[in-house]
Design an enzyme around this catalytic site. Structure first.
Site, PDB file in Angstrom:
ATOM      1  N   SER A 136     -53.536  30.307  36.675  1.00  0.00           N
ATOM      2  CA  SER A 136     -54.986  30.363  36.930  1.00  0.00           C
ATOM      3  C   SER A 136     -55.266  29.850  38.329  1.00  0.00           C
ATOM      4  CB  SER A 136     -55.699  29.468  35.912  1.00  0.00           C
ATOM      5  OG  SER A 136     -57.049  29.270  36.267  1.00  0.00           O
ATOM      6  N   TYR A 149     -56.833  21.288  31.662  1.00  0.00           N
ATOM      7  CA  TYR A 149     -56.491  22.701  31.899  1.00  0.00           C
ATOM      8  C   TYR A 149     -55.897  22.869  33.302  1.00  0.00           C
ATOM      9  CZ  TYR A 149     -57.043  27.806  32.081  1.00  0.00           C
ATOM     10  OH  TYR A 149     -56.817  29.165  32.213  1.00  0.00           O
ATOM     11  N   LYS A 153     -52.020  24.112  34.305  1.00  0.00           N
ATOM     12  CA  LYS A 153     -51.729  25.285  35.139  1.00  0.00           C
ATOM     13  C   LYS A 153     -50.991  24.868  36.429  1.00  0.00           C
ATOM     14  CE  LYS A 153     -53.468  28.452  32.384  1.00  0.00           C
ATOM     15  NZ  LYS A 153     -52.594  29.432  31.719  1.00  0.00           N
TER      16      LYS A 153
HETATM   17  P1  NDP Z   1     -58.151  34.691  25.233  1.00  0.00           P
HETATM   18  O1  NDP Z   1     -58.707  33.449  24.643  1.00  0.00           O
HETATM   19  O2  NDP Z   1     -58.988  35.919  25.252  1.00  0.00           O
HETATM   20  O3  NDP Z   1     -56.738  35.058  24.540  1.00  0.00           O
HETATM   21  C1  NDP Z   1     -55.747  34.092  24.431  1.00  0.00           C
HETATM   22  C2  NDP Z   1     -54.726  34.570  23.433  1.00  0.00           C
HETATM   23  O4  NDP Z   1     -53.702  33.562  23.307  1.00  0.00           O
HETATM   24  C3  NDP Z   1     -55.329  34.747  22.041  1.00  0.00           C
HETATM   25  O5  NDP Z   1     -54.781  35.868  21.410  1.00  0.00           O
HETATM   26  C4  NDP Z   1     -54.921  33.462  21.350  1.00  0.00           C
HETATM   27  O6  NDP Z   1     -54.872  33.543  19.948  1.00  0.00           O
HETATM   28  C5  NDP Z   1     -53.530  33.254  21.938  1.00  0.00           C
HETATM   29  N1  NDP Z   1     -53.078  31.890  21.721  1.00  0.00           N
HETATM   30  C6  NDP Z   1     -53.707  30.754  22.081  1.00  0.00           C
HETATM   31  N2  NDP Z   1     -53.058  29.688  21.621  1.00  0.00           N
HETATM   32  C7  NDP Z   1     -51.973  30.161  20.946  1.00  0.00           C
HETATM   33  C8  NDP Z   1     -50.928  29.546  20.215  1.00  0.00           C
HETATM   34  N3  NDP Z   1     -50.872  28.221  20.058  1.00  0.00           N
HETATM   35  N4  NDP Z   1     -49.986  30.328  19.651  1.00  0.00           N
HETATM   36  C9  NDP Z   1     -50.038  31.666  19.754  1.00  0.00           C
HETATM   37  N5  NDP Z   1     -51.029  32.313  20.425  1.00  0.00           N
HETATM   38  C10 NDP Z   1     -51.990  31.558  20.998  1.00  0.00           C
HETATM   39  O7  NDP Z   1     -57.708  34.266  26.706  1.00  0.00           O
HETATM   40  P2  NDP Z   1     -57.507  35.116  28.040  1.00  0.00           P
HETATM   41  O8  NDP Z   1     -57.023  36.471  27.736  1.00  0.00           O
HETATM   42  O9  NDP Z   1     -58.704  34.932  28.870  1.00  0.00           O
HETATM   43  O10 NDP Z   1     -56.349  34.251  28.709  1.00  0.00           O
HETATM   44  C11 NDP Z   1     -55.038  34.741  28.903  1.00  0.00           C
HETATM   45  C12 NDP Z   1     -54.381  33.901  29.973  1.00  0.00           C
HETATM   46  O11 NDP Z   1     -55.130  34.021  31.187  1.00  0.00           O
HETATM   47  C13 NDP Z   1     -54.293  32.411  29.666  1.00  0.00           C
HETATM   48  O12 NDP Z   1     -53.065  31.917  30.121  1.00  0.00           O
HETATM   49  C14 NDP Z   1     -55.427  31.830  30.491  1.00  0.00           C
HETATM   50  O13 NDP Z   1     -55.210  30.478  30.804  1.00  0.00           O
HETATM   51  C15 NDP Z   1     -55.372  32.729  31.702  1.00  0.00           C
HETATM   52  N6  NDP Z   1     -56.590  32.744  32.489  1.00  0.00           N
HETATM   53  C16 NDP Z   1     -57.764  33.145  31.910  1.00  0.00           C
HETATM   54  C17 NDP Z   1     -58.914  33.144  32.675  1.00  0.00           C
HETATM   55  C18 NDP Z   1     -60.240  33.550  32.099  1.00  0.00           C
HETATM   56  O14 NDP Z   1     -61.266  33.266  32.741  1.00  0.00           O
HETATM   57  N7  NDP Z   1     -60.290  34.210  30.963  1.00  0.00           N
HETATM   58  C19 NDP Z   1     -58.905  32.734  34.100  1.00  0.00           C
HETATM   59  C20 NDP Z   1     -57.605  32.368  34.598  1.00  0.00           C
HETATM   60  C21 NDP Z   1     -56.503  32.377  33.807  1.00  0.00           C
HETATM   61  P3  NDP Z   1     -56.103  32.941  19.062  1.00  0.00           P
HETATM   62  O15 NDP Z   1     -57.340  33.614  19.541  1.00  0.00           O
HETATM   63  O16 NDP Z   1     -55.694  33.309  17.700  1.00  0.00           O
HETATM   64  O17 NDP Z   1     -56.107  31.466  19.335  1.00  0.00           O
END
Ligand code: NDP
Length: 244
Positions: A136, A149, A153
């Site tokens: 991120s 967070y 990262k």
């Molecule tokens: P979402 O919350 O939309 O999706 C995250 C996914 O990860 C979900 O399917 C969630 O499952 C899964 N997940 C979380 N914890 C676990 C766990 N313990 N075991 C298995 N699966 C898990 O997030 P984003 O798509 O936005 O984020 C994806 C990546 O991008 C992350 O690394 C985030 O830090 C990074 N990012 C996102 C930004 C944003 O603004 N969205 C900005 C910068 C980076 P469930 O829903 O069931 O918990």
């Protein structure tokens, strides 16, 4: 530029929603055999319904032993996207140990663990491979209420560099993408308030948040042979936020 992953096996974590889900579908469209790992079964069911070739694995990645069991029979993997992450916003003075542990368990420890499992196989087969960690902009810029967070990262970025150093001799490349805000479930949690969103977009030279596809395209590039000499790179997908 055409990217194909025909004959490649990919594993994506956090594949149920947002960036991970879109990455899984894009990899499958480009010909990869995709294993999708996440913890909510309903998300995996709907993903497989949308793309029946995707292999689902349901596990909470914060649990080390459960992850070992779940990935034991996953088979050879050529491409890994460590995308799953957990975000809980707390002012620094109110950070709790449970939220600290959960954040580091998912965002750092699970990424290391899944990469160990996958890279051991790559090394044994001598096949090489490509790993992308989804980090991120928060790894390199302080954001209010994001102490834990940001710290996870930042740790993930350094993990990316050390992995690139140690796995490079085995022809395993490791890079990260570092997006700005994307309006997924996680993005909406932090940035739905219009005033807060404006305070961020006003600091992004392109004046907008990233789309899911912007991040997916950068991940595909780093996974592909088009970036064959790129290793250990922290790639902002942030409209110039970190440049300022
Ligand atoms: P979402 O919350 O939309 O999706 C995250 C996914 O990860 C979900 O399917 C969630 O499952 C899964 N997940 C979380 N914890 C676990 C766990 N313990 N075991 C298995 N699966 C898990 O997030 P984003 O798509 O936005 O984020 C994806 C990546 O991008 C992350 O690394 C985030 O830090 C990074 N990012 C996102 C930004 C944003 O603004 N969205 C900005 C910068 C980076 P469930 O829903 O069931 O918990």
């Amino acid at each position: 530029m055409e990217i194909t992953f025909r004959g490649k096996r990919a594993l994506v974590t956090g594949a149920g929603k947002g960036i991970g889900r879109a990455t899984s579908l894009a990899l499958a469209r480009c010909g990869a055999e995709v294993t999708a790992v996440t913890r909510t079964k309903a998300d995996l069911d709907s993903l497989v319904q949308e793309c029946p070739s995707i292999k689902p694995v349901c596990v909470d990645l914060s649990d080390w032993e459960a992850t070992d069991r779940a990935l034991k029979d996953v088979g050879p993997v050529d491409l890994l996207v460590n995308n799953a992450a957990y975000a809980k916003l707390q002012p620094f003075l109110e950070v709790t140990p449970d939220q600290f542990d959960m954040s580091f368990n998912v965002n750092v420890k699970a990424a290391l663990h899944v990469a160990q499992i996958v890279a051991k196989g790559m090394k044994t087969r001598g096949s090489g491979g490509s790993i992308v960690n989804v980090s991120s902009q928060a790894s390199q810029c302080a954001l209010k209420d994001h102490a834990v967070y940001c710290a996870t990262k930042g740790a993930l970025d350094m993990l990316t560099r050390v992995m690139a150093l140690e796995l490079g001799p085995h022809q395993i490349r490791v890079n990260s993408v570092n997006p700005t805000v994307v309006m997924t479930k996680m993005g909406k949690y932090g940035w739905s308030d219009p005033e807060k969103a404006k305070s961020m977009t006003s600091r992004i030279p392109l004046g907008k948040f990233a789309e899911v596809e912007d991040v997916v395209n950068s991940i595909l590039f780093l996974l592909s042979e088009k970036s064959a000499m790129t290793n250990g790179v922290i790639l902002p997908v942030d409209g110039g936020f970190l440049a300022c």
